[in-house]
Motif scaffolding. Structure first.
Motif, short mmCIF file in Angstrom:
data_model
loop_
_atom_site.label_atom_id
_atom_site.label_comp_id
_atom_site.label_asym_id
_atom_site.label_seq_id
_atom_site.Cartn_x
_atom_site.Cartn_y
_atom_site.Cartn_z
N HIS A 165 0.84 -1.20 0.00
CA HIS A 165 0.00 0.00 0.00
C HIS A 165 0.88 1.26 0.00
N LEU A 190 0.95 4.03 -2.98
CA LEU A 190 0.62 5.45 -2.81
C LEU A 190 1.80 6.34 -3.21
N HIS A 230 -0.53 -2.04 -5.71
CA HIS A 230 -1.88 -2.18 -5.13
C HIS A 230 -2.49 -3.55 -5.45
N SER A 250 -10.04 -5.77 0.69
CA SER A 250 -9.68 -4.41 1.11
C SER A 250 -10.30 -3.40 0.15
N ASP A 263 -10.03 -0.20 0.34
CA ASP A 263 -9.00 0.80 0.02
C ASP A 263 -8.18 0.36 -1.18
N GLU A 264 -7.76 -0.89 -1.18
CA GLU A 264 -6.93 -1.38 -2.29
C GLU A 264 -7.73 -1.48 -3.58
N VAL A 308 -10.22 0.44 -4.46
CA VAL A 308 -10.34 1.82 -4.96
C VAL A 308 -9.02 2.27 -5.57
N ASN A 309 -7.91 1.97 -4.90
CA ASN A 309 -6.61 2.36 -5.45
C ASN A 309 -6.31 1.66 -6.76
N GLY A 333 -15.38 -2.83 -5.06
CA GLY A 333 -15.22 -2.00 -3.87
C GLY A 333 -16.55 -1.43 -3.39
N ASP A 349 -18.51 -1.81 0.09
CA ASP A 349 -18.79 -0.62 0.90
C ASP A 349 -19.45 0.43 0.00
N ARG A 388 -18.52 4.47 -0.18
CA ARG A 388 -17.24 5.04 -0.65
C ARG A 388 -17.47 6.00 -1.80
#
Length: 168
Positions: A92, A96, A111, A121, A123-124, A126-127, A148, A152, A155
């Motif tokens: 991660h 970033l 990612h 994940s 977050d991952e 989305v990334n 993603g 969730d 988001r």
């Protein structure tokens, strides 16, 4: 009881000297250690010198370099930590940082590796969507962002990025 009292009286002085020697020894060691910790970087450099496989020390050095704007040095420390112990956090961080350095293909790979470790994940996901969009991989971006959002739905970044992908 009389024997114990006699022992305490007879050996009190050598015992006190022994305790004093131990206390002084610890004081000297504490002072020597305080010389190592001039600042946080010196502390973590000392850790990596004595324990080369201390991945957390490399991650912390990476954060220190990042805070000073030393992106290449930060990346090197994060990558060293990953060589020692691959982790979602490590990938991660690399993702970033390389994204910030406009190295989107490297960021996407990092990612994706983080996602291999933790497939759920958000977050991952989305990334991955953001970096896939940046590299022109629209189908991959859409798939990651949809997944993603299925995990969730709140988001907003995933929703906004998905809208951007669909406008392409």
């Amino acid at each position: 009881a009389a024997l114990l009292t006699k022992f305490r009286t007879r050996y009190r002085w050598p015992f006190d000297i022994g305790v004093a020697a131990v206390v002084v020894s610890f004081m000297v060691l504490t002072f020597q250690q305080s010389l190592v910790w001039k600042d946080t970087e010196d502390l973590f450099r000392n850790v990596t010198r004595h324990y080369p496989n201390a991945h957390i020390a490399h991650i912390n050095l990476g954060y220190l370099h990042y805070e000073r704007g030393e992106r290449e040095e930060a990346l090197s420390e994060f990558e060293q930590a990953l060589l020692i112990r691959p982790s979602q956090l490590g990938y991660h961080n690399v993702g970033l940082l390389t994204s910030e350095m406009n190295r989107h293909e490297e960021s996407l790979i990092a990612h994706l590796k983080a996602l291999e470790i933790n497939p759920d994940s958000v977050d991952e996901l989305v990334n991955v969507g953001i970096e896939a969009l940046a590299t022109g991989k629209l189908e991959q971006a859409e798939m990651a962002l949809k997944r993603g959002l299925s995990l969730d739905p709140t988001r907003n970044l995933a929703r906004e990025t998905l809208e951007e992908v669909r406008r392409q």
